[in-house]
Design a protein around this motif. Structure first.
Motif, PDB file in Angstrom:
ATOM      1  N   ASP A 124       0.879  -1.248  -0.021  1.00  0.00           N
ATOM      2  CA  ASP A 124       0.224   0.071  -0.119  1.00  0.00           C
ATOM      3  C   ASP A 124       0.743   1.159  -0.002  1.00  0.00           C
ATOM      4  O   ASP A 124       1.364   1.497   1.216  1.00  0.00           O
ATOM      5  CB  ASP A 124      -0.936  -0.033   1.290  1.00  0.00           C
ATOM      6  CG  ASP A 124      -1.913   1.149   1.035  1.00  0.00           C
ATOM      7  OD1 ASP A 124      -2.035   1.696   0.055  1.00  0.00           O
ATOM      8  OD2 ASP A 124      -2.324   1.420   2.173  1.00  0.00           O
ATOM      9  N   GLU A 125       1.102   1.803  -1.138  1.00  0.00           N
ATOM     10  CA  GLU A 125       1.826   2.861  -1.461  1.00  0.00           C
ATOM     11  C   GLU A 125       1.091   4.372  -1.327  1.00  0.00           C
ATOM     12  O   GLU A 125       1.569   5.392  -1.210  1.00  0.00           O
ATOM     13  CB  GLU A 125       2.406   3.003  -2.904  1.00  0.00           C
ATOM     14  CG  GLU A 125       3.270   1.855  -2.868  1.00  0.00           C
ATOM     15  CD  GLU A 125       4.734   2.193  -2.262  1.00  0.00           C
ATOM     16  OE1 GLU A 125       5.373   3.193  -2.626  1.00  0.00           O
ATOM     17  OE2 GLU A 125       5.061   1.534  -1.232  1.00  0.00           O
ATOM     18  N   SER A 126      -0.243   4.241  -0.801  1.00  0.00           N
ATOM     19  CA  SER A 126      -0.988   5.470  -0.752  1.00  0.00           C
ATOM     20  C   SER A 126      -0.537   6.264   0.456  1.00  0.00           C
ATOM     21  O   SER A 126      -0.968   7.374   0.774  1.00  0.00           O
ATOM     22  CB  SER A 126      -2.593   5.217  -0.499  1.00  0.00           C
ATOM     23  OG  SER A 126      -2.749   4.373   0.534  1.00  0.00           O
ATOM     24  N   ILE A 127       0.078   5.597   1.444  1.00  0.00           N
ATOM     25  CA  ILE A 127       0.615   6.194   2.552  1.00  0.00           C
ATOM     26  C   ILE A 127       1.728   7.037   2.353  1.00  0.00           C
ATOM     27  O   ILE A 127       2.382   7.594   3.548  1.00  0.00           O
ATOM     28  CB  ILE A 127       0.445   5.240   3.844  1.00  0.00           C
ATOM     29  CG1 ILE A 127       1.458   4.489   3.725  1.00  0.00           C
ATOM     30  CG2 ILE A 127      -0.986   4.965   4.061  1.00  0.00           C
ATOM     31  CD1 ILE A 127       1.817   3.656   5.235  1.00  0.00           C
ATOM     32  N   ASN A 128       2.376   7.001   1.422  1.00  0.00           N
ATOM     33  CA  ASN A 128       3.413   7.896   1.247  1.00  0.00           C
ATOM     34  C   ASN A 128       3.366   9.379   1.320  1.00  0.00           C
ATOM     35  O   ASN A 128       2.011   9.591   1.281  1.00  0.00           O
ATOM     36  CB  ASN A 128       4.218   7.566   0.011  1.00  0.00           C
ATOM     37  CG  ASN A 128       5.044   6.480  -0.245  1.00  0.00           C
ATOM     38  OD1 ASN A 128       6.121   6.339   0.568  1.00  0.00           O
ATOM     39  ND2 ASN A 128       4.560   5.586  -0.790  1.00  0.00           N
ATOM     40  N   PRO A 129       4.333  10.180   1.766  1.00  0.00           N
ATOM     41  CA  PRO A 129       4.014  11.604   1.292  1.00  0.00           C
ATOM     42  C   PRO A 129       3.454  11.987  -0.008  1.00  0.00           C
ATOM     43  O   PRO A 129       3.847  11.340  -0.927  1.00  0.00           O
ATOM     44  CB  PRO A 129       5.412  12.129   1.685  1.00  0.00           C
ATOM     45  CG  PRO A 129       6.351  11.061   2.343  1.00  0.00           C
ATOM     46  CD  PRO A 129       5.605   9.821   1.914  1.00  0.00           C
ATOM     47  N   THR A 130       2.558  12.689  -0.104  1.00  0.00           N
ATOM     48  CA  THR A 130       1.731  13.274  -1.390  1.00  0.00           C
ATOM     49  C   THR A 130       0.916  11.909  -1.870  1.00  0.00           C
ATOM     50  O   THR A 130       0.426  11.858  -2.968  1.00  0.00           O
ATOM     51  CB  THR A 130       2.700  13.843  -2.443  1.00  0.00           C
ATOM     52  OG1 THR A 130       3.574  12.986  -2.936  1.00  0.00           O
ATOM     53  CG2 THR A 130       3.446  14.800  -1.733  1.00  0.00           C
ATOM     54  N   GLN A 131       0.806  10.796  -0.884  1.00  0.00           N
ATOM     55  CA  GLN A 131      -0.025   9.723  -1.259  1.00  0.00           C
ATOM     56  C   GLN A 131       0.042   9.206  -2.509  1.00  0.00           C
ATOM     57  O   GLN A 131      -1.023   8.533  -2.995  1.00  0.00           O
ATOM     58  CB  GLN A 131      -1.494  10.425  -1.265  1.00  0.00           C
ATOM     59  CG  GLN A 131      -2.125  11.124  -0.017  1.00  0.00           C
ATOM     60  CD  GLN A 131      -1.703  12.293   0.271  1.00  0.00           C
ATOM     61  OE1 GLN A 131      -1.796  13.264  -0.620  1.00  0.00           O
ATOM     62  NE2 GLN A 131      -1.209  12.780   1.319  1.00  0.00           N
ATOM     63  N   SER A 132       1.338   8.818  -2.847  1.00  0.00           N
ATOM     64  CA  SER A 132       1.703   8.033  -3.624  1.00  0.00           C
ATOM     65  C   SER A 132       2.948   7.396  -3.904  1.00  0.00           C
ATOM     66  O   SER A 132       3.891   8.157  -3.185  1.00  0.00           O
ATOM     67  CB  SER A 132       1.251   8.326  -5.096  1.00  0.00           C
ATOM     68  OG  SER A 132       2.334   9.233  -5.825  1.00  0.00           O
ATOM     69  N   PHE A 133       3.310   6.304  -4.669  1.00  0.00           N
ATOM     70  CA  PHE A 133       4.875   5.916  -4.748  1.00  0.00           C
ATOM     71  C   PHE A 133       5.743   6.933  -5.364  1.00  0.00           C
ATOM     72  O   PHE A 133       6.911   6.564  -5.415  1.00  0.00           O
ATOM     73  CB  PHE A 133       4.677   4.655  -5.432  1.00  0.00           C
ATOM     74  CG  PHE A 133       4.336   4.678  -6.850  1.00  0.00           C
ATOM     75  CD1 PHE A 133       3.313   5.468  -7.504  1.00  0.00           C
ATOM     76  CD2 PHE A 133       5.003   3.716  -7.641  1.00  0.00           C
ATOM     77  CE1 PHE A 133       3.192   5.448  -8.766  1.00  0.00           C
ATOM     78  CE2 PHE A 133       4.719   3.574  -9.189  1.00  0.00           C
ATOM     79  CZ  PHE A 133       4.087   4.617  -9.678  1.00  0.00           C
ATOM     80  N   LYS A 134       5.329   7.959  -6.046  1.00  0.00           N
ATOM     81  CA  LYS A 134       5.991   8.927  -6.827  1.00  0.00           C
ATOM     82  C   LYS A 134       6.630   9.581  -5.801  1.00  0.00           C
ATOM     83  O   LYS A 134       7.998  10.099  -6.259  1.00  0.00           O
ATOM     84  CB  LYS A 134       5.295  10.006  -7.424  1.00  0.00           C
ATOM     85  CG  LYS A 134       4.228   9.373  -8.557  1.00  0.00           C
ATOM     86  CD  LYS A 134       5.074   8.790  -9.839  1.00  0.00           C
ATOM     87  CE  LYS A 134       4.320   8.393 -10.785  1.00  0.00           C
ATOM     88  NZ  LYS A 134       4.968   7.817 -12.068  1.00  0.00           N
ATOM     89  N   ALA A 135       6.637   9.661  -4.466  1.00  0.00           N
ATOM     90  CA  ALA A 135       7.371  10.059  -3.473  1.00  0.00           C
ATOM     91  C   ALA A 135       8.747   9.646  -3.409  1.00  0.00           C
ATOM     92  O   ALA A 135       9.774  10.161  -3.285  1.00  0.00           O
ATOM     93  CB  ALA A 135       6.875  10.215  -2.096  1.00  0.00           C
ATOM     94  N   ARG A 136       8.932   8.186  -3.474  1.00  0.00           N
ATOM     95  CA  ARG A 136      10.148   7.486  -3.398  1.00  0.00           C
ATOM     96  C   ARG A 136      11.130   8.049  -4.551  1.00  0.00           C
ATOM     97  O   ARG A 136      12.081   8.294  -4.165  1.00  0.00           O
ATOM     98  CB  ARG A 136      10.010   5.814  -3.822  1.00  0.00           C
ATOM     99  CG  ARG A 136       8.961   5.270  -2.776  1.00  0.00           C
ATOM    100  CD  ARG A 136       9.040   3.879  -3.093  1.00  0.00           C
ATOM    101  NE  ARG A 136       8.143   3.082  -2.042  1.00  0.00           N
ATOM    102  CZ  ARG A 136       8.551   2.415  -1.256  1.00  0.00           C
ATOM    103  NH1 ARG A 136       9.903   2.320  -0.897  1.00  0.00           N
ATOM    104  NH2 ARG A 136       7.532   1.758  -0.484  1.00  0.00           N
ATOM    105  N   GLY A 137      10.773   8.222  -5.742  1.00  0.00           N
ATOM    106  CA  GLY A 137      11.573   8.513  -6.960  1.00  0.00           C
ATOM    107  C   GLY A 137      11.916   9.992  -6.499  1.00  0.00           C
ATOM    108  O   GLY A 137      13.075  10.367  -6.865  1.00  0.00           O
ATOM    109  N   MET A 138      10.896  10.643  -6.138  1.00  0.00           N
ATOM    110  CA  MET A 138      11.204  12.298  -5.968  1.00  0.00           C
ATOM    111  C   MET A 138      12.255  12.501  -5.070  1.00  0.00           C
ATOM    112  O   MET A 138      13.119  13.505  -4.941  1.00  0.00           O
ATOM    113  CB  MET A 138      10.036  13.140  -5.950  1.00  0.00           C
ATOM    114  CG  MET A 138       9.287  13.251  -7.431  1.00  0.00           C
ATOM    115  SD  MET A 138      10.339  13.675  -8.682  1.00  0.00           S
ATOM    116  CE  MET A 138       9.207  13.566 -10.313  1.00  0.00           C
ATOM    117  N   SER A 139      12.014  11.949  -3.844  1.00  0.00           N
ATOM    118  CA  SER A 139      12.886  11.956  -2.625  1.00  0.00           C
ATOM    119  C   SER A 139      14.316  11.626  -3.198  1.00  0.00           C
ATOM    120  O   SER A 139      15.202  12.635  -2.873  1.00  0.00           O
ATOM    121  CB  SER A 139      12.798  11.188  -1.319  1.00  0.00           C
ATOM    122  OG  SER A 139      13.644  11.269  -0.589  1.00  0.00           O
ATOM    123  N   VAL A 140      14.679  10.869  -4.083  1.00  0.00           N
ATOM    124  CA  VAL A 140      15.981  10.432  -4.321  1.00  0.00           C
ATOM    125  C   VAL A 140      16.382  11.339  -5.323  1.00  0.00           C
ATOM    126  O   VAL A 140      17.722  12.117  -5.413  1.00  0.00           O
ATOM    127  CB  VAL A 140      16.366   8.983  -4.663  1.00  0.00           C
ATOM    128  CG1 VAL A 140      17.697   8.729  -5.343  1.00  0.00           C
ATOM    129  CG2 VAL A 140      16.124   7.871  -3.566  1.00  0.00           C
TER     130      VAL A 140
END
Ligand SMILES: Cc1ncc(COP(=O)(O)O)c(C=O)c1O
Ligand SMILES: [Zn+2]
Length: 390
Positions: free
Chosen positions: A101-117
């Motif tokens: 469940d990736e909806s609990i990331n910041p900004t509610q999607s898995f896109k947070a992972r890529g953008m953080s890095v």
């Protein structure tokens, strides 16, 4: 840091990670970050078990990520999301079903992972103005991480992108331009203007580090399943960073001796109104032609042409998986079905995978009792316009 260089995914040409890089300067294809995994393996405190003891976070995989020690880590608490066992839906289709469940990331999607890095690295390497075309969620994530980093974000989105994504970008201070067209038209506009404006282009797979953030999905599911990968992965595919990133993570983990050579069968799930990868897979093509008149309520899947098409197709074939399309009505109905059975308000993209699972079971591509992981890549809350319209 164990990053050694960047390598072209198509021609193998090496590039220096110490400079801002987009595509391969030789052939124009995506670049991959390459690490000295032998050196990682030799460090005692970097064994599987020591990673397992670290606090849940994308950045717990720091040694397998690119940012040097003196780099500023731009983080909003991404990663470390739950892998939930599906009780009802899984039982009904008779598989051992798990939902990442990736909806609990910041900004509610898995896109947070890529953008953080990617934003951490772009800042480290001196970028001041970042830009990206977005179907919605990537824009929201870029806007948030750029704000956190104190950098400018210039985001181009189709005019009919879900309202929540557009509002979110503006409210966290991004410059938003709405385009009458698709994500590919947004990308073309950035390409035209970026040099003059001084923008660093963070388009999907057109810089090497969003995929590094996404690959942590692969590390996390391996860890959460005790280092034994599932039989099948269903992944909603647009630009393909998640799919390509996970596959890269599996290769790295095998080199580290953390997993064996068995791989899940990877299935790309797309929308019937925009299914370039499904078409190319079925036709046995190496590249995917642009999908005409792309339309779907799952805005993240409205990607008619992806630069990583050949990488996705290679993975689907090598893993003995496949590609399958789901129509919008099925997705919307499935949002409610998953919601009422599992208590998750999933994005249409996530729902597409549940609908695809039923189809794949019906045609015998997934056997009863197999272990299946579905990615719910975002939250239904970002798509209220879709649900209000029905
Ligand atoms: C919710 C959601 N799921 C899936 C995707 C597709 O992701 P990828 O580009 O990794 O294929 C997107 C992309 O925008 C998205 O927002
Ligand atoms: Zn190349």
């Amino acid at each position: 840091m164990f990053l050694t260089h960047l390598e072209c995914s198509a021609c193998g040409l090496r590039h220096d990670w110490r400079q801002l890089q987009n595509l391969c300067t030789g052939c124009g294809k995506p670049l991959f970050a390459t690490y000295d995994l032998v050196a990682v393996g030799k460090v005692d405190c970097l064994k599987q078990s020591s990673f397992q003891r670290r606090k849940k976070s994308l950045w717990k995989w720091r040694e397998l990520l690119p940012l040097p020690k003196d780099g500023e880590l731009i983080s909003l608490g991404e990663g470390g999301t739950p892998l939930l066992q599906s009780e009802k839906f899984g039982r009904e289709v008779n598989v051992d079903l798990w939902i990442k469940d990736e909806s609990i990331n910041p900004t509610q999607s898995f896109k947070a992972r890529g953008m953080s890095v990617a934003v951490s690295m772009a800042k480290y390497l001196g970028a001041e103005k970042l830009s990206a075309p977005s179907a919605g969620n990537a824009g929201g994530a870029l806007a948030a991480y750029a704000a956190r980093a104190g950098l400018e974000a210039h985001i181009f989105m189709p005019r009919d992108t879900p309202r929540a994504n557009i509002i979110e970008c503006r409210e966290v201070g991004a410059h938003v331009t709405l385009i009458d067209g698709l994500i590919t038209d947004c990308g073309a506009e950035i390409a035209k203007r970026k040099e003059k404006e001084g923008w660093f282009d963070l388009s999907t797979l057109k810089e090497p580090y969003r995929i590094e953030g996404k690959k942590t999905l692969g590390y996390e599911i391996a860890e959460q399943l005790d280092w034994k990968l599932p039989d099948v992965i269903l992944y909603p595919t647009g630009g393909g960073t998640g799919l390509v990133g996970m596959w890269k993570a599996f290769d790295e983990m095998e080199k580290l001796g953390w997993i064996d050579h068995n791989r899940p069968r990877m299935f790309s799930v797309q929308a019937s109104g925009c299914a370039p990868i499904v078409r190319a897979f079925e036709a046995g093509e190496k590249f995917a032609a642009e999908f005409p008149n792309a339309h779907t309520v799952a805005s993240g899947l409205r990607v008619p042409k992806a630069i990583g098409d050949f990488l996705m197709l290679q993975i689907l074939r090598e893993s003995k998986g496949g590609a399958i399309a789901v129509n919008d009505d099925e997705m919307i109905q499935t949002v409610r079905e998953v919601g009422s059975k599992e208590g998750l308000f999933v994005a249409p993209e996530g729902a597409a995978c549940f609908a695809a699972l039923k189809k794949l079971r019906a045609i015998g591509k997934i056997d009863s009792g197999e272990r299946v992981v579905i990615f719910n890549t975002g939250s239904g809350i970002k798509y209220l316009d879709v649900f209000e319209a029905i």
